[in-house]
Design a protein around this motif. Structure first.
Motif, mmCIF file in Angstrom:
data_model
loop_
_atom_site.group_PDB
_atom_site.id
_atom_site.type_symbol
_atom_site.label_atom_id
_atom_site.label_comp_id
_atom_site.label_asym_id
_atom_site.label_seq_id
_atom_site.Cartn_x
_atom_site.Cartn_y
_atom_site.Cartn_z
ATOM 1 N N CYS A 1 -15.060 -30.994 46.633
ATOM 2 C CA CYS A 1 -15.319 -30.516 45.269
ATOM 3 C C CYS A 1 -15.983 -29.139 45.250
ATOM 4 O O CYS A 1 -15.596 -28.261 44.479
ATOM 5 C CB CYS A 1 -16.237 -31.489 44.528
ATOM 6 S SG CYS A 1 -15.483 -33.033 44.038
ATOM 7 N N TYR A 2 -16.988 -28.981 46.090
ATOM 8 C CA TYR A 2 -17.735 -27.711 46.078
ATOM 9 C C TYR A 2 -16.830 -26.531 46.392
ATOM 10 O O TYR A 2 -16.869 -25.505 45.712
ATOM 11 C CB TYR A 2 -18.909 -27.785 47.066
ATOM 12 C CG TYR A 2 -19.630 -26.480 47.265
ATOM 13 C CD1 TYR A 2 -20.190 -25.797 46.183
ATOM 14 C CD2 TYR A 2 -19.753 -25.912 48.536
ATOM 15 C CE1 TYR A 2 -20.853 -24.592 46.364
ATOM 16 C CE2 TYR A 2 -20.415 -24.712 48.723
ATOM 17 C CZ TYR A 2 -20.958 -24.055 47.627
ATOM 18 O OH TYR A 2 -21.604 -22.858 47.803
ATOM 19 N N ARG A 3 -15.974 -26.660 47.409
ATOM 20 C CA ARG A 3 -15.062 -25.556 47.751
ATOM 21 C C ARG A 3 -14.081 -25.283 46.614
ATOM 22 O O ARG A 3 -13.774 -24.132 46.317
ATOM 23 C CB ARG A 3 -14.287 -25.891 49.038
ATOM 24 C CG ARG A 3 -15.116 -25.809 50.303
ATOM 25 C CD ARG A 3 -14.239 -25.807 51.551
ATOM 26 N NE ARG A 3 -13.298 -26.908 51.582
ATOM 27 C CZ ARG A 3 -11.976 -26.777 51.451
ATOM 28 N NH1 ARG A 3 -11.429 -25.586 51.288
ATOM 29 N NH2 ARG A 3 -11.186 -27.840 51.500
ATOM 30 N N ALA A 4 -13.628 -26.334 45.954
ATOM 31 C CA ALA A 4 -12.713 -26.161 44.827
ATOM 32 C C ALA A 4 -13.400 -25.426 43.676
ATOM 33 O O ALA A 4 -12.834 -24.481 43.089
ATOM 34 C CB ALA A 4 -12.204 -27.526 44.349
ATOM 35 N N LEU A 5 -14.625 -25.821 43.368
ATOM 36 C CA LEU A 5 -15.336 -25.181 42.259
ATOM 37 C C LEU A 5 -15.693 -23.732 42.585
ATOM 38 O O LEU A 5 -15.671 -22.862 41.703
ATOM 39 C CB LEU A 5 -16.590 -25.983 41.900
ATOM 40 C CG LEU A 5 -16.345 -27.398 41.349
ATOM 41 C CD1 LEU A 5 -17.650 -28.013 40.862
ATOM 42 C CD2 LEU A 5 -15.308 -27.410 40.235
#
Length: 337
Positions: A164-168
Motif C-alpha cells: 500500500c505504501y509504495r502505491a500511495l
C-alpha cells in the motif's frame, strides 16, 4: 462561525477544523435512512464543514455511495475527501456476507488486501462508488493490533509498508492524491509508520482525548517535527465523553470500566463549576494540539450534528483547563485552547 479553516500539515490542502465522519452513514450498529444521511451531509455543508472522511469498510461501500451522492454536484474545489485502502470489496449474495457491525450494508464481501495492486484497485473502486473525479487524502486502513491481533498485525503492517505504501507514494508523486497516511486505532502504529515512511498525515481513532494523552510521549512530537497532520476520530471515546459517567456509558465501544467512570465523574465536577458541557470540553481539547488539524465526530442524526456544532463554539474559560491540570485529570504538558 465556529468552524474554521486550517492548513493540513505540509500537504497542499486546507481543511475545516471539524470534519464529517461518514462511518455512521454506512449503517454502523443500526440503520440510518437515505433521507437522514443526506440531510446530515447537507447540514454539515451549511455549517461550513468541508472535510469528509469515508472508507470502503463503512457499510461495505454504502458510506462511499451515500457520501458521493450528496457531494456529486458540489464544486469539487470546495471540499476535501479522504478514503482508505487495505480492503477490497467483492460482489456477493447478501445471505453469504457477515455484515457485523454494519446493518443493511451494501452487498459486497470484504477481504483484506495490503498489496500494491490491491491499493491501486481499492482507490479506483472508491472513485467509481463515489462518482467523483478524485480523492484528496488516502489512508492505509486498520493495519493495527485492534483489528488483527498482535501476531497478525506485524505481518499485515509489513505487507502494508511494502504494498500500500509504495502505491500511495506513486499516486502522490503523480498528483492523483495530495496526501497519504495511515488510519488506525493505536498511536504506536502511527508512530512506527512515521518512523519508517514519508507520510503526510494520520487518522487516529480515540487515542488522543480528554481521557487519553499517551500519544504526547513520542508520536505527536514527531508529527510536529515532520509537519504531519493528524485527524482525530472518536474524540468522545465512543460515548462516555458525550454522555458523562452514566450507567451503561460506553468507552471505546465497550462498557466503561470503573476507573474511567470515576475519572469522568471528577471531570464533570470541574465542568459543572465552570458551566462547561463535558462534550464541549472534549471536542475543543482536541484542536489545541498544533499537530491536530481536524477532528471528525461521527453523527447519527441532524440533531447530533447541530449539537456538535454548538459544542465547538461553547465558551470554555482558561481557568477550567488549569483546574483539570491541577487536579491531575489532564496531563500537565497537554496543550489546551
Amino acid at each position: 462561525m465556529a468552524i474554521k479553516q486550517r492548513k493540513f500539515g505540509r500537504a497542499d490542502l486546507t481543511v475545516t477544523d471539524m470534519g464529517f465522519g461518514a462511518a455512521p452513514i454506512g449503517n454502523f450498529l443500526k440503520p440510518i435512512s437515505e433521507e437522514t444521511a443526506a440531510a446530515m451531509i447537507e447540514r454539515a455543508w451549511a455549517a461550513g464543514i468541508r472535510y469528509f472522511d469515508t472508507a470502503p469498510l463503512y457499510g461495505h461501500g454504502l458510506s462511499e455511495l451515500r457520501l458521493g451522492q450528496a457531494l456529486r454536484w458540489k464544486n469539487r474545489k470546495d471540499y476535501v475527501v479522504s478514503s482508505k485502502v487495505g480492503r477490497l470489496l467483492q460482489p456477493a449474495p447478501r445471505e453469504s456476507i457477515d455484515f457485523a457491525p454494519w446493518v443493511d450494508a451494501a452487498p459486497f464481501a470484504i477481504e483484506f488486501d495490503y498489496s500494491y495492486d490491491g491499493a491501486m484497485r481499492s482507490l479506483e473502486n472508491t472513485l467509481q462508488r463515489m462518482a467523483i473525479e478524485r480523492i484528496d487524502i488516502a489512508f492505509i486502513h486498520d493495519c493495527d493490533v485492534f483489528t488483527h491481533g498482535a501476531k497478525q498485525q506485524a505481518i499485515y503492517f509489513k505487507e502494508a509498508m511494502k504494498g500500500c505504501y509504495r502505491a500511495l507514494l506513486k499516486l502522490r508523486e503523480e498528483g492523483v492524491v495530495k496526501a497519504i497516511g495511515v488510519g488506525v486505532n493505536e498511536w504506536q502504529v502511527c508512530h512506527e509508520a512515521l518512523k519508517q515512511g514519508d507520510f503526510d498525515c494520520f487518522l487516529l481513532a480515540g487515542r488522543y482525548t480528554l481521557l487519553e494523552q499517551e500519544s504526547l510521549d513520542a508520536f505527536l512530537p514527531l508529527c510536529e517535527k515532520r509537519n504531519a497532520a493528524v485527524v482525530i476520530g472518536g474524540g468522545l471515546n465512543s460515548g462516555i465523553l458525550a454522555t458523562g459517567a452514566v450507567p451503561g456509558a460506553k468507552y471505546n465501544y465497550a462498557p466503561a470500566p470503573q476507573p474511567i467512570m470515576e475519572k469522568v465523574a471528577q471531570i464533570e465536577v470541574v465542568c459543572a463549576r465552570h458551566k462547561v458541557p463535558l462534550p464541549a470540553a472534549a471536542l475543543q481539547f482536541l484542536l489545541a494540539h498544533p499537530a491536530i488539524a481536524v477532528h471528525v465526530p461521527g453523527t447519527r442524526t441532524v440533531a447530533q450534528m447541530e449539537q456538535n456544532i454548538a459544542w465547538i463554539g461553547h465558551p470554555v474559560p482558561s481557568e477550567f483547563w488549569q483546574e483539570l491540570k491541577q487536579a491531575r485529570l489532564l496531563r500537565e504538558d497537554a496543550p489546551t485552547p
